[in-house]
Design a protein around this motif. Structure first.
Motif, PDB file in Angstrom:
ATOM      1  N   VAL A  64      -4.412  29.379   2.747  1.00 33.49           N
ATOM      2  CA  VAL A  64      -3.349  30.224   3.292  1.00 33.49           C
ATOM      3  C   VAL A  64      -2.288  30.431   2.224  1.00 33.49           C
ATOM      4  N   GLN A  65      -1.757  31.625   2.179  1.00 32.09           N
ATOM      5  CA  GLN A  65      -0.721  31.971   1.214  1.00 32.09           C
ATOM      6  C   GLN A  65       0.478  31.036   1.392  1.00 32.09           C
ATOM      7  N   SER A  66       0.930  30.451   0.286  1.00 30.33           N
ATOM      8  CA  SER A  66       2.063  29.523   0.366  1.00 30.33           C
ATOM      9  C   SER A  66       3.366  30.290   0.501  1.00 30.33           C
ATOM     10  N   ASP A  67       4.407  29.584   0.949  1.00 32.71           N
ATOM     11  CA  ASP A  67       5.718  30.213   1.135  1.00 32.71           C
ATOM     12  C   ASP A  67       6.272  30.758  -0.178  1.00 32.71           C
ATOM     13  N   SER A  68       5.962  30.094  -1.296  1.00 35.55           N
ATOM     14  CA  SER A  68       6.484  30.556  -2.581  1.00 35.55           C
ATOM     15  C   SER A  68       5.833  31.865  -3.023  1.00 35.55           C
ATOM     16  N   GLU A  69       4.635  32.167  -2.504  1.00 39.86           N
ATOM     17  CA  GLU A  69       3.944  33.413  -2.855  1.00 39.86           C
ATOM     18  C   GLU A  69       4.372  34.578  -1.966  1.00 39.86           C
ATOM     19  N   LYS A  70       5.025  34.286  -0.856  1.00 44.65           N
ATOM     20  CA  LYS A  70       5.363  35.327   0.118  1.00 44.65           C
ATOM     21  C   LYS A  70       6.652  36.044  -0.243  1.00 44.65           C
ATOM     22  N   THR A  71       6.690  37.293   0.116  1.00 46.97           N
ATOM     23  CA  THR A  71       7.952  38.033   0.112  1.00 46.97           C
ATOM     24  C   THR A  71       8.293  38.278   1.571  1.00 46.97           C
ATOM     25  N   VAL A  75       2.606  39.702   5.116  1.00 45.03           N
ATOM     26  CA  VAL A  75       1.893  39.110   6.231  1.00 45.03           C
ATOM     27  C   VAL A  75       1.149  37.928   5.635  1.00 45.03           C
ATOM     28  N   GLU A  76       1.020  36.842   6.370  1.00 39.42           N
ATOM     29  CA  GLU A  76       0.359  35.666   5.831  1.00 39.42           C
ATOM     30  C   GLU A  76      -1.071  36.019   5.419  1.00 39.42           C
ATOM     31  N   ALA A  77      -1.404  35.777   4.156  1.00 39.44           N
ATOM     32  CA  ALA A  77      -2.731  36.105   3.627  1.00 39.44           C
ATOM     33  C   ALA A  77      -3.610  34.867   3.649  1.00 39.44           C
ATOM     34  N   VAL A  78      -4.883  35.074   3.916  1.00 41.25           N
ATOM     35  CA  VAL A  78      -5.860  34.001   3.866  1.00 41.25           C
ATOM     36  C   VAL A  78      -6.829  34.336   2.747  1.00 41.25           C
ATOM     37  N   TYR A  79      -6.938  33.427   1.789  1.00 42.54           N
ATOM     38  CA  TYR A  79      -7.821  33.644   0.642  1.00 42.54           C
ATOM     39  C   TYR A  79      -9.136  32.919   0.882  1.00 42.54           C
ATOM     40  N   PRO A  80     -10.240  33.636   0.826  1.00 39.30           N
ATOM     41  CA  PRO A  80     -11.533  33.003   1.085  1.00 39.30           C
ATOM     42  C   PRO A  80     -11.996  32.119  -0.071  1.00 39.30           C
ATOM     43  N   LEU A  81     -12.837  31.164   0.273  1.00 39.32           N
ATOM     44  CA  LEU A  81     -13.428  30.267  -0.711  1.00 39.32           C
ATOM     45  C   LEU A  81     -14.346  31.063  -1.629  1.00 39.32           C
ATOM     46  N   CYS A  82     -14.329  30.740  -2.914  1.00 38.68           N
ATOM     47  CA  CYS A  82     -15.237  31.388  -3.861  1.00 38.68           C
ATOM     48  C   CYS A  82     -15.578  30.386  -4.956  1.00 38.68           C
ATOM     49  N   MET A  83     -16.502  30.767  -5.823  1.00 38.28           N
ATOM     50  CA  MET A  83     -16.914  29.899  -6.914  1.00 38.28           C
ATOM     51  C   MET A  83     -16.844  30.684  -8.219  1.00 38.28           C
ATOM     52  N   GLN A  84     -16.243  30.059  -9.222  1.00 44.54           N
ATOM     53  CA  GLN A  84     -16.172  30.668 -10.541  1.00 44.54           C
ATOM     54  C   GLN A  84     -17.198  29.992 -11.442  1.00 44.54           C
ATOM     55  N   ILE A  85     -17.964  30.815 -12.155  1.00 45.58           N
ATOM     56  CA  ILE A  85     -18.872  30.312 -13.175  1.00 45.58           C
ATOM     57  C   ILE A  85     -18.185  30.612 -14.497  1.00 45.58           C
ATOM     58  N   LEU A  86     -17.835  29.578 -15.218  1.00 43.53           N
ATOM     59  CA  LEU A  86     -16.994  29.715 -16.399  1.00 43.53           C
ATOM     60  C   LEU A  86     -17.659  29.049 -17.590  1.00 43.53           C
ATOM     61  N   LYS A  87     -17.810  29.800 -18.678  1.00 41.80           N
ATOM     62  CA  LYS A  87     -18.348  29.222 -19.915  1.00 41.80           C
ATOM     63  C   LYS A  87     -17.203  28.525 -20.638  1.00 41.80           C
ATOM     64  N   ASN A  88     -17.378  27.230 -20.890  1.00 44.63           N
ATOM     65  CA  ASN A  88     -16.307  26.436 -21.488  1.00 44.63           C
ATOM     66  C   ASN A  88     -16.179  26.733 -22.977  1.00 44.63           C
ATOM     67  N   SER A  89     -14.958  26.993 -23.405  1.00 43.83           N
ATOM     68  CA  SER A  89     -14.688  27.183 -24.826  1.00 43.83           C
ATOM     69  C   SER A  89     -13.504  26.322 -25.257  1.00 43.83           C
ATOM     70  N   ASP A  90     -13.097  25.406 -24.395  1.00 43.14           N
ATOM     71  CA  ASP A  90     -11.952  24.542 -24.665  1.00 43.14           C
ATOM     72  C   ASP A  90     -12.463  23.170 -25.081  1.00 43.14           C
ATOM     73  N   SER A  91     -12.303  22.828 -26.345  1.00 43.78           N
ATOM     74  CA  SER A  91     -12.829  21.552 -26.844  1.00 43.78           C
ATOM     75  C   SER A  91     -11.947  20.367 -26.460  1.00 43.78           C
ATOM     76  N   SER A  92     -10.823  20.614 -25.805  1.00 42.54           N
ATOM     77  CA  SER A  92      -9.917  19.517 -25.465  1.00 42.54           C
ATOM     78  C   SER A  92     -10.281  18.805 -24.161  1.00 42.54           C
TER      79      SER A  92
END
Length: 191
Positions: A64-71, A75-92
């Motif tokens: 659910v959209q947090s209070d800090s994101e709202k103006t 209207v209260e937004a609901v963000y659906p679950l998703c999956m990111q496939i990310l190629k790592n390029s950060d050696s840290s």
């Protein structure tokens, strides 16, 4: 008794033959290990997509959209679950460079918000993506090689909102399997 000062030709040929046999066995074993790792990456990718589909259908709502994101007019937004496939390029971080991370999270107005890393695929593979249907602005790939792709299912009917298409698991220009995600039905399978 004769004083022996070295190896005979036959002894040297036997040692070279043994070394050649051991080298051949080692090369075959390394090939088998790489094949097994690539096959495991295909199966892990497929199981994570299945888990995402199940979680999307089972969760009562997304983030659910947090209070800090709202103006004031939001209207209260609901963000659906998703999956990111990310190629790592950060050696840290702990993940090897070139390995693919599969990260659960939410696509918000501010971009992808990470929840947890659910899988790390071996760094020896490449994933090529051939999209089907509409694209999402968070998806990034060059010449089909994935940098970052979001997969999101619609809760109501299981169809794919983002990330439909074919994901090919590649190693040294050889395909070890393809995962196809159907845009309309949300069905996903290894082909």
């Amino acid at each position: 008794m004769k004083n022996n000062k070295g190896y005979t030709l036959i002894e040297m040929i036997i040692v070279i033959g043994i070394m050649a046999i051991l080298t051949g066995v080692a090369v075959v074993t390394i090939g088998i290990i790489k094949d097994a790792r690539c096959t495991a990456a295909v199966n892990s990718f497929q199981s994570q997509v299945s888990a995402l589909w199940i979680k999307t259908k089972a969760i009562s709502q997304g983030s659910v959209q947090s209070d800090s994101e709202k103006t004031s007019s939001d209207v209260e937004a609901v963000y659906p679950l998703c999956m990111q496939i990310l190629k790592n390029s950060d050696s840290s971080d702990d993940v090897k460079d070139g390995a693919y991370e599969m990260i659960l999270g939410y696509c918000t107005d501010a971009g992808f918000q990470e929840k947890e890393t659910v899988a790390v695929l071996t760094e020896i593979i490449d994933i090529q993506y051939s999209p089907v249907g509409s694209e999402h602005e968070l998806n990034s790939y060059d010449d089909n090689d994935i940098t970052s792709v979001i997969i999101q299912f619609n809760k109501s009917n299981g169809s794919v909102a983002y990330g439909a298409g074919t994901y090919k698991i590649m190693y040294n220009d050889n395909s070890y399997g393809s995962i196809y995600i159907d845009r309309i039905s949300g069905n996903h399978y290894i082909k």
